[in-house]
Design a protein around this motif. Structure first.
Motif, mmCIF file in Angstrom:
data_model
loop_
_atom_site.group_PDB
_atom_site.id
_atom_site.type_symbol
_atom_site.label_atom_id
_atom_site.label_comp_id
_atom_site.label_asym_id
_atom_site.label_seq_id
_atom_site.Cartn_x
_atom_site.Cartn_y
_atom_site.Cartn_z
ATOM 1 N N GLY A 296 0.807 -1.209 0.000
ATOM 2 C CA GLY A 296 0.000 0.000 0.000
ATOM 3 C C GLY A 296 0.843 1.262 0.000
ATOM 4 O O GLY A 296 0.538 2.232 -0.696
ATOM 5 N N THR A 297 1.926 1.257 0.777
ATOM 6 C CA THR A 297 2.821 2.408 0.814
ATOM 7 C C THR A 297 3.490 2.601 -0.540
ATOM 8 O O THR A 297 3.559 3.715 -1.067
ATOM 9 N N THR A 298 3.978 1.514 -1.132
ATOM 10 C CA THR A 298 4.680 1.611 -2.406
ATOM 11 C C THR A 298 3.774 2.176 -3.493
ATOM 12 O O THR A 298 4.149 3.106 -4.226
ATOM 13 N N LEU A 299 2.565 1.629 -3.630
ATOM 14 C CA LEU A 299 1.648 2.138 -4.648
ATOM 15 C C LEU A 299 1.222 3.572 -4.346
ATOM 16 O O LEU A 299 1.084 4.390 -5.261
ATOM 17 N N GLY A 300 0.997 3.875 -3.067
ATOM 18 C CA GLY A 300 0.594 5.226 -2.707
ATOM 19 C C GLY A 300 1.656 6.254 -3.056
ATOM 20 O O GLY A 300 1.353 7.335 -3.581
ATOM 21 N N VAL A 301 2.909 5.921 -2.771
ATOM 22 C CA VAL A 301 4.011 6.833 -3.087
ATOM 23 C C VAL A 301 4.139 7.013 -4.593
ATOM 24 O O VAL A 301 4.271 8.136 -5.101
ATOM 25 N N LEU A 302 4.110 5.907 -5.335
ATOM 26 C CA LEU A 302 4.279 6.007 -6.786
ATOM 27 C C LEU A 302 3.091 6.689 -7.455
ATOM 28 O O LEU A 302 3.237 7.291 -8.518
ATOM 29 N N SER A 303 1.912 6.618 -6.840
ATOM 30 C CA SER A 303 0.771 7.334 -7.412
ATOM 31 C C SER A 303 0.991 8.841 -7.380
ATOM 32 O O SER A 303 0.338 9.578 -8.121
ATOM 33 N N ARG A 304 1.907 9.284 -6.541
ATOM 34 C CA ARG A 304 2.258 10.707 -6.460
ATOM 35 C C ARG A 304 3.526 11.022 -7.266
ATOM 36 O O ARG A 304 4.024 12.147 -7.223
ATOM 37 N N GLY A 305 4.067 10.026 -7.962
ATOM 38 C CA GLY A 305 5.231 10.262 -8.799
ATOM 39 C C GLY A 305 6.516 10.475 -8.033
ATOM 40 O O GLY A 305 7.458 11.100 -8.546
ATOM 41 N N LEU A 306 6.602 9.937 -6.821
ATOM 42 C CA LEU A 306 7.786 10.119 -5.981
ATOM 43 C C LEU A 306 8.666 8.871 -6.026
ATOM 44 O O LEU A 306 8.163 7.760 -5.908
ATOM 45 N N PRO A 307 9.982 9.028 -6.163
ATOM 46 C CA PRO A 307 10.872 7.860 -6.127
ATOM 47 C C PRO A 307 11.070 7.373 -4.693
ATOM 48 O O PRO A 307 10.840 8.107 -3.730
ATOM 49 N N LEU A 308 11.509 6.101 -4.571
ATOM 50 C CA LEU A 308 11.616 5.469 -3.255
ATOM 51 C C LEU A 308 12.981 4.815 -3.050
ATOM 52 O O LEU A 308 13.625 4.367 -3.996
ATOM 53 N N VAL A 309 13.342 4.724 -1.778
ATOM 54 C CA VAL A 309 14.357 3.784 -1.321
ATOM 55 C C VAL A 309 13.604 2.735 -0.516
ATOM 56 O O VAL A 309 12.930 3.069 0.460
ATOM 57 N N VAL A 310 13.681 1.471 -0.941
ATOM 58 C CA VAL A 310 12.943 0.400 -0.272
ATOM 59 C C VAL A 310 13.920 -0.459 0.517
ATOM 60 O O VAL A 310 14.896 -0.975 -0.035
ATOM 61 N N VAL A 311 13.629 -0.612 1.816
ATOM 62 C CA VAL A 311 14.455 -1.393 2.722
ATOM 63 C C VAL A 311 13.571 -2.505 3.287
ATOM 64 O O VAL A 311 12.995 -2.369 4.373
ATOM 65 N N PRO A 312 13.409 -3.613 2.578
ATOM 66 C CA PRO A 312 12.429 -4.630 2.993
ATOM 67 C C PRO A 312 12.795 -5.274 4.325
ATOM 68 O O PRO A 312 13.966 -5.546 4.605
ATOM 69 N N GLN A 313 11.756 -5.513 5.154
ATOM 70 C CA GLN A 313 11.939 -6.103 6.473
ATOM 71 C C GLN A 313 11.326 -7.498 6.577
ATOM 72 O O GLN A 313 11.698 -8.281 7.437
#
Length: 385
Positions: A296-313
């Motif tokens: 949900g966080t990943t899709l929500g962020v990308l829906s705003r066109g923002l790049p991410l650093v993903v640190v999977p837990q």
């Protein structure tokens, strides 16, 4: 109509259902959510009825761990994941869920993709159901084991599993794995970052901007362990950014002892700790996001066109990390001793290499073309009439 949503008792599974639940509610339908009783306050604030059944996630993880010897959240191997979702949760929830759902008398059940209780309830009550994904397609190595395991629970009750009438999918094609093909019952639905009750984007955000780039650091509701976050925050203090840090459901700002700092400041700029806050508010004025990679966080962020650093837990976060890396919408940092340094380096790269923001913008543009939750609710209602 009476629409019953069904969810694993975890925020990451429930929150992506809410935009569609609100859409049905706003049409005048009677809407309820079948999940653990602990979510009553969240649903009450939405004006959505709770149909309570089954224990909370911590009880389920404990029982699943007792059965398998594996913590399915921290070590998501296929057999442990199958037992948690399609074994333990069904065993500890299904019978109460059938009774509670019968009293609600739904015309349609909408179950999130890893909820195996809702489809079993639908078979018991002989009502149609839809499944709703919350990210890229789940690999067959996981789904095959879950379907095989839950089949015995149907057999025990003299039931036959019925296929979902619709597969509701908030994941844009650009984020699906190579070779993915939409199933015949596929219905796209535009993902939305979680918002609080009422009008989107009106809640408290991160405050007035300073002179530095602003980075949101959010590891969701259950993975915000200070032992993991504090070293990352300490390293990010060295790269000239303002930080907005979510605390999850249990941590506090006092849990993060950052060296050479005074409360509310860091060497480069401001650091602001915020309690659980709707993601839609937090994304209003940030430049990029550091996250655990919840779907949900990943899709929500990308829906705003923002790049991410993903640190999977744990959980399905490694899947989101792989997708983000493969699509160039961000950088994945895998577990290891140099995670804090790698995260700080990735943040600098995202700030200086425009290709990541460009790729995220392409995903946002595709998401913007997907049918809204209101449009999907209307389509499903018309099909059932």
């Amino acid at each position: 109509m009476r629409i019953l949503f069904s969810s694993t008792p975890a925020h990451g599974h429930l929150l992506p259902l809410l935009p569609l639940a609100r859409a049905f509610r706003d049409r005048g339908d009677q809407v309820a959510v079948l999940t653990a009783a602990a979510f009553a306050p969240l649903l009450h604030a939405e004006g959505i009825e709770l149909v309570a059944a089954g224990p909370t996630a911590d009880v389920l993880f404990a029982e699943s761990g007792r059965r398998t010897g594996v913590d399915a959240a921290a070590d998501p191997r296929p057999e442990a994941v199958a037992d948690f979702f399609a074994g333990t949760r069904v065993d500890l929830t299904a019978d109460d869920a059938v009774a509670a759902a019968r009293a609600f008398a739904p015309d349609l059940i909408v179950a999130e993709a890893l909820d195996f209780v809702g489809p079993l309830v639908a078979a018991s009550l002989d009502v149609p159901h839809a499944t709703m994904a919350f990210g890229p397609a789940i690999p067959a190595e996981f789904t095959d084991g879950m379907y095989a395991l839950v089949a015995s629970r149907y057999a025990d009750r003299g039931l036959a599993a019925a296929p979902a009438r619709w597969h509701l999918d908030p994941c844009p094609d650009l984020l699906q794995p190579p070779g993915w093909q939409a199933p015949a019952n596929h219905v796209a639905v535009r993902p939305e970052p979680h918002q609080g009750p009422g009008t989107p984007g009106t809640g408290a955000g991160a405050g007035t901007r300073g002179e530095h780039p602003r980075v949101l650091v959010t590891f969701g509701t259950h993975f915000s362990d200070p032992a993991t976050l504090t070293p990352i925050l300490a390293e990010l203090r060295t790269v000239g950014v303002d930080l907005v840090v979510t605390l999850g459901l249990t941590a506090s700002a006092a849990d993060h002892e950052l060296p050479d700092s005074t409360p509310g400041t860091n060497a480069a700029g401001d650091i602001t700790f915020v309690p659980f806050t709707p993601l839609a508010d937090l994304l209003r004025d940030v430049d990029l996001v550091v996250t655990h990679g919840g779907a949900g966080t990943t899709l929500g962020v990308l829906s705003r066109g923002l790049p991410l650093v993903v640190v999977p837990q744990g959980a399905d976060q490694f899947l989101q990390a792989a997708v983000v890396s493969a699509t160039g919408t961000g950088i994945a940092v895998q577990p290891g001793p140099d995670v804090p340094e790698s995260v700080a380096k990735a943040v600098v790269t995202l700030r200086t290499d425009p290709s990541y923001a460009e790729a995220a913008g392409k995903v946002a543009a595709q998401i913007a073309t997907m049918p809204t939750p209101s449009e999907v609710a209307a389509r499903l209602t018309e099909s059932l009439s």
